[in-house]
Design an enzyme around this catalytic site. Structure first.
Site, PDB file in Angstrom:
ATOM      1  N   THR A  21       0.817  -1.218   0.000  1.00  0.00           N
ATOM      2  CA  THR A  21       0.000   0.000   0.000  1.00  0.00           C
ATOM      3  C   THR A  21       0.846   1.261   0.000  1.00  0.00           C
ATOM      4  OG1 THR A  21      -1.831  -1.091   1.094  1.00  0.00           O
ATOM      5  CG2 THR A  21      -1.701   1.275   1.379  1.00  0.00           C
TER       6      THR A  21
ATOM      7  N   ASP B 288       1.368  -6.413  -4.648  1.00  0.00           N
ATOM      8  CA  ASP B 288       0.574  -6.483  -3.422  1.00  0.00           C
ATOM      9  C   ASP B 288       1.130  -7.693  -2.661  1.00  0.00           C
ATOM     10  OD1 ASP B 288      -2.708  -5.820  -2.560  1.00  0.00           O
ATOM     11  OD2 ASP B 288      -1.629  -7.499  -1.661  1.00  0.00           O
TER      12      ASP B 288
ATOM     13  N   ASP C  27       0.022  -7.124   4.500  1.00  0.00           N
ATOM     14  CA  ASP C  27      -0.735  -8.373   4.649  1.00  0.00           C
ATOM     15  C   ASP C  27       0.149  -9.578   4.983  1.00  0.00           C
ATOM     16  OD1 ASP C  27      -3.065  -7.028   4.210  1.00  0.00           O
ATOM     17  OD2 ASP C  27      -3.283  -7.622   2.122  1.00  0.00           O
TER      18      ASP C  27
ATOM     19  N   ARG D 125      -3.034 -25.765  14.323  1.00  0.00           N
ATOM     20  CA  ARG D 125      -3.504 -24.625  15.118  1.00  0.00           C
ATOM     21  C   ARG D 125      -4.500 -25.144  16.148  1.00  0.00           C
ATOM     22  NH1 ARG D 125      -2.761 -19.569  13.226  1.00  0.00           N
ATOM     23  NH2 ARG D 125      -2.732 -19.148  15.453  1.00  0.00           N
TER      24      ARG D 125
ATOM     25  N   THR E 134      -0.643 -22.697  19.073  1.00  0.00           N
ATOM     26  CA  THR E 134      -1.987 -22.322  19.530  1.00  0.00           C
ATOM     27  C   THR E 134      -2.642 -21.261  18.640  1.00  0.00           C
ATOM     28  OG1 THR E 134      -3.277 -21.332  21.328  1.00  0.00           O
ATOM     29  CG2 THR E 134      -0.986 -20.671  21.178  1.00  0.00           C
TER      30      THR E 134
ATOM     31  N   CYS F 152      -4.371 -18.986  19.987  1.00  0.00           N
ATOM     32  CA  CYS F 152      -4.334 -17.746  20.777  1.00  0.00           C
ATOM     33  C   CYS F 152      -3.134 -16.910  20.346  1.00  0.00           C
ATOM     34  CB  CYS F 152      -4.153 -18.052  22.270  1.00  0.00           C
ATOM     35  SG  CYS F 152      -5.526 -18.922  22.985  1.00  0.00           S
TER      36      CYS F 152
HETATM   37  N1  ASP Z   1      -2.805  -5.546   0.357  1.00  0.00           N
HETATM   38  C1  ASP Z   1      -1.719  -4.691   0.772  1.00  0.00           C
HETATM   39  C2  ASP Z   1      -0.442  -5.502   0.744  1.00  0.00           C
HETATM   40  O1  ASP Z   1      -0.221  -6.299   1.595  1.00  0.00           O
HETATM   41  C3  ASP Z   1      -1.993  -4.161   2.135  1.00  0.00           C
HETATM   42  C4  ASP Z   1      -0.958  -3.222   2.702  1.00  0.00           C
HETATM   43  O2  ASP Z   1       0.116  -3.007   2.184  1.00  0.00           O
HETATM   44  O3  ASP Z   1      -1.248  -2.639   3.762  1.00  0.00           O
HETATM   45  O4  ASP Z   1       0.329  -5.342  -0.178  1.00  0.00           O
END
Ligand code: ASP
Length: 372
Positions: free
Chosen positions: A38, A82, A115, A271, A302, A304
């Site tokens: 992003t 991305d 991500d 998990r 886990t 958690c």
């Molecule tokens: N979908 C984007 C990525 O992981 C999200 C980000 O960068 O915040 O490239």
């Protein structure tokens, strides 16, 4: 694949353009590796959807970078991606870019989508053996070209952290870390915990390495200090024969056995619930034991985010240990996957990998009895 000619599934790193921003004499020399995310995305004017864009656009939006006075080189993925499209092949390209430029730079800043940032930071931590320089991974929740955004601060802070020295003049950070919002966390302890907060990353099982508010304050006693010495080695062969089985009430024997029978998979991250618990119903335990007997390595991690596996605390966890499941203690799922790919990528047998999984290789887990 050399970092200078890397092209992986349409993406790779090119050679660094030297001194994109030249600094003064003795200025810190940092290499920015731009993979996408992003931070450098632009909005489609019609749909408003974000798509990766190139590095020049990113630099154009941060003219004040020049005021840092650093010497900045760069390596760029073509095309920028991305991070949902990130793969072990891309991790290899990043690690190779660091290895190829290791002697020429004081530190490295990897610009990456949020991500899968925690997976990449985990993988790099294992791949870069004997790392003695900072590898700071960052990105942003809003594109740097937006009016209100977090990319400028994240980028500048990451560069300042990569340039920081301790009292002996050595790099303050000698590990892979994620710098995001107001915290610096160990890369292989990080999890993306929020899709909206500017502080997107948390390290639930290890304290932050630094806080960045009015001041950047490092907690030196928490930073990883490699003891082995020796030259940096980038281990770029990863074995992706790893999968994840996520328990949930109502999971059926058919579904579990089908997942564990997936051809070609050497290891599963299981998990589990709470402190590493799973159903004790006989079909469940025997499906797990059959998979272990069939040569699959199963690591207990886990669900958690906070805390870890203590298999012997309840009968429900004990049964897993008896079936041959290995404890991942307080590993994140991201780090468990990356560690398995790294260890199998080194050509180790399942029993050797099983021996190393519960041990801390790069500070990624807390061994029983160890002080934080
Ligand atoms: N979908 C984007 C990525 O992981 C999200 C980000 O960068 O915040 O490239």
């Amino acid at each position: 694949m050399s970092p200078n000619s890397a092209h992986t599934q349409g993406s790779g790193a090119t050679s660094p353009r030297e001194a994109e921003l030249p600094g003064g004499p003795g200025a810190p020399r940092l290499l920015i590796i731009y993979t996408g995310g992003t931070i450098g995305m632009v909005r489609d004017p019609k749909t408003g959807a974000l798509a990766p864009f190139d590095f020049d656009h990113l630099l154009d939006n941060v003219p004040r970078l020049a005021r840092l006075g650093y010497s900045l080189g760069r390596v760029q993925f073509h095309p920028a991606i991305d991070s949902s499209n990130m793969s072990p092949t891309h991790w290899a390209a990043i690690a190779q870019a660091i290895e190829a430029n290791y002697a020429r730079y004081d530190g490295f800043v990897v610009l990456h989508g949020t991500d899968t940032m925690a997976y990449t930071a985990s993988a790099l931590s294992f791949m870069l053996e004997n790392l003695e320089k900072p590898v700071i991974v960052t990105g942003s929740q809003l594109p740097i070209s937006d009016i209100r955004e977090d990319g400028t601060t994240n980028l500048i802070t990451a560069l300042q952290i990569a340039a920081a020295k301790d009292d002996d003049g050595k790099p303050m950070v000698r590990e892979v870390a994620i710098s995001f919002g107001d915290t610096l966390v160990r890369g292989n302890r990080a999890t993306k915990a929020s899709s909206t907060e500017f502080g997107a990353f948390q390290s639930f099982n290890y304290p932050a390495l630094a806080t960045m508010n009015l001041h950047i304050r490092f907690r030196e006693e928490l930073l990883w200090r490699p003891s082995a010495g020796g030259a940096l080695t980038a281990h770029t062969t990863l074995d992706p024969a790893v999968s994840v089985v996520f328990l949930h009430p109502g999971i059926t024997e058919g579904s579990l056995r089908a997942q564990l029978a997936e051809p070609g998979v050497k290891a599963f991250v299981l998990r589990t619930y709470g402190a590493g618990n799973a159903p004790t119903t006989p079909w469940f335990t025997s499906a797990i034991a059959d998979a272990v007997r069939g040569g699959r390595l199963i690591v207990n991690v886990t669900q958690c985010p906070d805390g870890g596996v203590e298999e012997t605390r309840y009968d429900t966890g004990d049964a897993l240990a008896e079936a041959g499941v290995v404890s991942g203690y307080d590993l994140t799922c991201e780090a468990a996957i990356a560690k398995l790919m790294y260890l199998f990528g080194k050509g180790l047998s399942a029993s050797e990998v099983a021996r190393l999984m519960p041990r801390s290789l790069r500070g990624e887990l807390t061994e029983p009895g160890a002080d934080l």
